[in-house]
Design an enzyme around this catalytic site. Structure first.
Site, mmCIF file in Angstrom:
data_model
loop_
_atom_site.group_PDB
_atom_site.id
_atom_site.type_symbol
_atom_site.label_atom_id
_atom_site.label_comp_id
_atom_site.label_asym_id
_atom_site.label_seq_id
_atom_site.Cartn_x
_atom_site.Cartn_y
_atom_site.Cartn_z
ATOM 1 N N GLU A 160 60.944 -53.843 1.729
ATOM 2 C CA GLU A 160 60.716 -52.398 1.895
ATOM 3 C C GLU A 160 60.569 -52.051 3.380
ATOM 4 O O GLU A 160 59.591 -51.435 3.807
ATOM 5 C CB GLU A 160 59.498 -51.927 1.088
ATOM 6 N N GLU A 212 61.990 -55.508 -7.618
ATOM 7 C CA GLU A 212 60.743 -54.859 -8.052
ATOM 8 C C GLU A 212 61.114 -53.757 -9.029
ATOM 9 O O GLU A 212 61.857 -52.831 -8.663
ATOM 10 C CB GLU A 212 59.960 -54.279 -6.862
HETATM 11 O O1 AHR Z 1 54.457 -54.073 -6.335
HETATM 12 C C1 AHR Z 1 53.552 -53.371 -5.536
HETATM 13 C C2 AHR Z 1 54.179 -52.884 -4.237
HETATM 14 O O2 AHR Z 1 55.183 -51.963 -4.531
HETATM 15 C C3 AHR Z 1 54.885 -53.917 -3.405
HETATM 16 O O3 AHR Z 1 54.013 -54.614 -2.586
HETATM 17 C C4 AHR Z 1 55.821 -53.089 -2.588
HETATM 18 O O4 AHR Z 1 56.960 -53.804 -2.195
HETATM 19 C C5 AHR Z 1 56.116 -51.901 -3.474
HETATM 20 O O5 AHR Z 1 55.971 -50.706 -2.824
#
Ligand code: AHR
Length: 508
Positions: A176, A307
């Site tokens: 990210e 994710e």
């Molecule tokens: O999964 C929680 C958070 O969500 C992670 O650390 C991040 O990559 C995303 O914003």
């Protein structure tokens, strides 16, 4: 009254292989995911092997976790790996700035992660620090983990108790980086990515270390295009640009925008809103994949959804920085819908990692002290595991739409695969909150004469708010599904409202 739907399957039309890594998981140094949820050190009250909870490892082995991403997440871009190796009493105690400002004692580090992968028998996906770490630090971590020979990092590894290198299948270069990983613009990140990845050397002889580039958040198509424009250099020395995978992060925030809403208390409208947002994953993959096709028509580079999941307001009374939430039948549907979408896009999506494995966001397991429960999401992964490495089959559904005007969703979703033994696996979700659906399944005969063998079924079905708690851990569980009857060229079954079904069709 029950609705009707038609499912057509062509048992002879094999599409791409469903990479087992689509069923991957994610464990971050966040709340009680690692500490307490997985790793309990020397705690005499919780059965463990080398610090890893035995109940958790056993449950995860059952769903065949194929790959585990670690150490973050946002944590990854503040993680300095040398803090987490060597004698534990000398390891630095740092602030976990992203997640609650708590003390991170680094007792779970590189060696412990690989011990966890050994116990789970899964591949390792390490996420490196581009945001606040140096190129040298990243290069040395890769050397420490994978170099087999004489070198400063290999020597340090041996001094820390591990002579042999480990296997690393996937290496993420930042996380990210448009946000917590450095707030970078796409062009800036892309250039940084090119530089860092240059020094991520592949020392492994028996496998390729696959480099994962930080991709977009949700519908940020501009990020995808700009990063690929800089990094997907066909004139470079690689036929894969400078990457093997581009990540995509997408969370379902049910209430709208980033407003999260309760994990357990919701009405029917929010039920459909949540599921409609889960279905949006299909459009996201389709559109990002179209951009990837422009640079990489042969689909050499994977889209890696590393994710995904539902993100609610954390459980009342818990640390808001820990992202602990309950998990209901609504989450089972989010998982079933999303995994069906991934299966159908398996030509481009070749890894995905649910956020997160234990005690954080849409977890498959929840723990409290020595207790553990399997969530409804866990059971979906259990029913869908048969798709891992199977061949996707051509299938289509004729199904009604349901739900309020703004959040219309198809009643059913499905995906179908055939495994190495010729067994056909059908997974189906019924999104309707109240209506069962009679499904007429037709095995298309155009390409040959398919003869059905025995059909076995299993189902996860309950009221939409149903959940497993430490007091009632078996409230939502898989049961046998016996309602299949033969019909001409196929079979019939009735899928109840708010359910996820797996059918296994043996060859005759
Ligand atoms: O999964 C929680 C958070 O969500 C992670 O650390 C991040 O990559 C995303 O914003």
């Amino acid at each position: 009254m029950a609705g009707t739907a038609e499912l057509k399957i062509d048992p002879f039309k094999k599409k791409s292989r469903i990479s087992r890594e689509i069923y991957g998981h994610f464990s971050e140094h966040l709340g009680r995911c690692i500490y307490g949820g997985i790793y309990v050190g020397n705690d005499p009250d919780i059965e463990n092997v080398n610090g890893m909870r035995s109940d958790v490892v056993q449950a995860l082995r059952r769903i065949r976790v194929p790959v585990l991403r670690w150490p973050g997440g946002c944590f990854a871009d503040e993680y300095h790996w040398m803090d987490g190796v060597g004698p534990k009493e000398k390891r630095k105690k740092i602030i976990n700035t992203n997640w609650g400002g708590v003390v991170e004692d680094n007792s779970f580090g590189t060696h412990e992660f690989f011990e966890l992968c050994r116990q789970l028998d899964c591949k390792a996906y390490i996420n490196g620090n581009l945001g606040s770490g140096t190129v040298q630090e990243m290069a040395e971590w890769v050397e420490y983990m994978t170099f087999d020979g004489i070198s400063p990092m290999a020597q340090m590894r041996a001094e820390n108790g591990r002579k042999e290198p480990w296997k690393v299948d996937f290496f993420g270069i930042g996380n990210e980086n448009w946000g917590c990983g450095g707030n970078m613009h796409p062009e800036y990140y892309a250039n940084e990515y090119r530089r860092y990845q240059t020094f991520v050397h592949d020392y492994q002889k028996d496998r390729r270390l696959q480099k994962i580039c930080c991709g977009p958040a949700g519908d940020d198509y501009d990020w995808t295009r700009k990063v690929l424009s800089v990094c997907y250099n066909r004139h470079g020395d690689s036929d894969r640009g400078f990457m093997d995978g581009l990540s995509l992060h997408y969370y379902v925030y049910p209430e709208g925008g980033e407003i999260k809403g309760s994990a357990t208390e919701f009405d029917t409208e929010v039920w459909y809103k949540t599921l409609s947002k889960a279905l949006y994953m299909d459009e996201l993959i389709t559109r990002h994949a179209e951009i990837m096709d422009e640079f990489d028509p042969e689909k050499k580079t994977a889209l890696v959804v590393d994710e995904w999941g539902a993100w609610y307001t954390c459980e009342p009374g818990t640390n808001p920085g820990f992202l602990y939430q309950q998990n209901t039948m609504r989450d089972a549907l989010v998982a079933g819908i999303t995994l069906n979408i991934f299966n159908k896009h398996c030509d481009r999506v070749r890894m995905a990692n649910l956020a997160q494995m234990v005690n954080v966001l849409q977890a498959v397991l929840l723990t409290e002290g020595a207790q553990m429960v399997k969530t409804p999401t866990y059971h979906v992964f259990d029913m869908y595991k048969y798709h891992q490495d199977a061949q996707l089959l051509d299938s289509s559904l004729r199904t009604d739409m349901t739900g309020p005007d703004e959040w219309r969703v198809p009643e059913l979703t499905e995906s179908v695969s055939v495994d190495n033994n010729g067994v056909i696996h059908i997974t189906m979700t019924n999104l309707s909150a109240e209506r069962a659906v009679n499904v007429s399944t037709v095995m298309e005969q155009d390409a040959g004469n398919y003869r059905l063998g025995k059909i076995r079924g299993e189902i996860l079905v309950s009221e939409m708010h149903a959940k497993n708690t430490f007091e009632d851990p078996e409230c939502v569980r898989i049961t046998q599904f016996n309602s299949v009857t033969p019909a001409e060229n196929g079979f019939l079954f009735t899928i109840p409202a708010c359910s996820v079904v797996h059918l296994a069709v043996d060859p005759e």
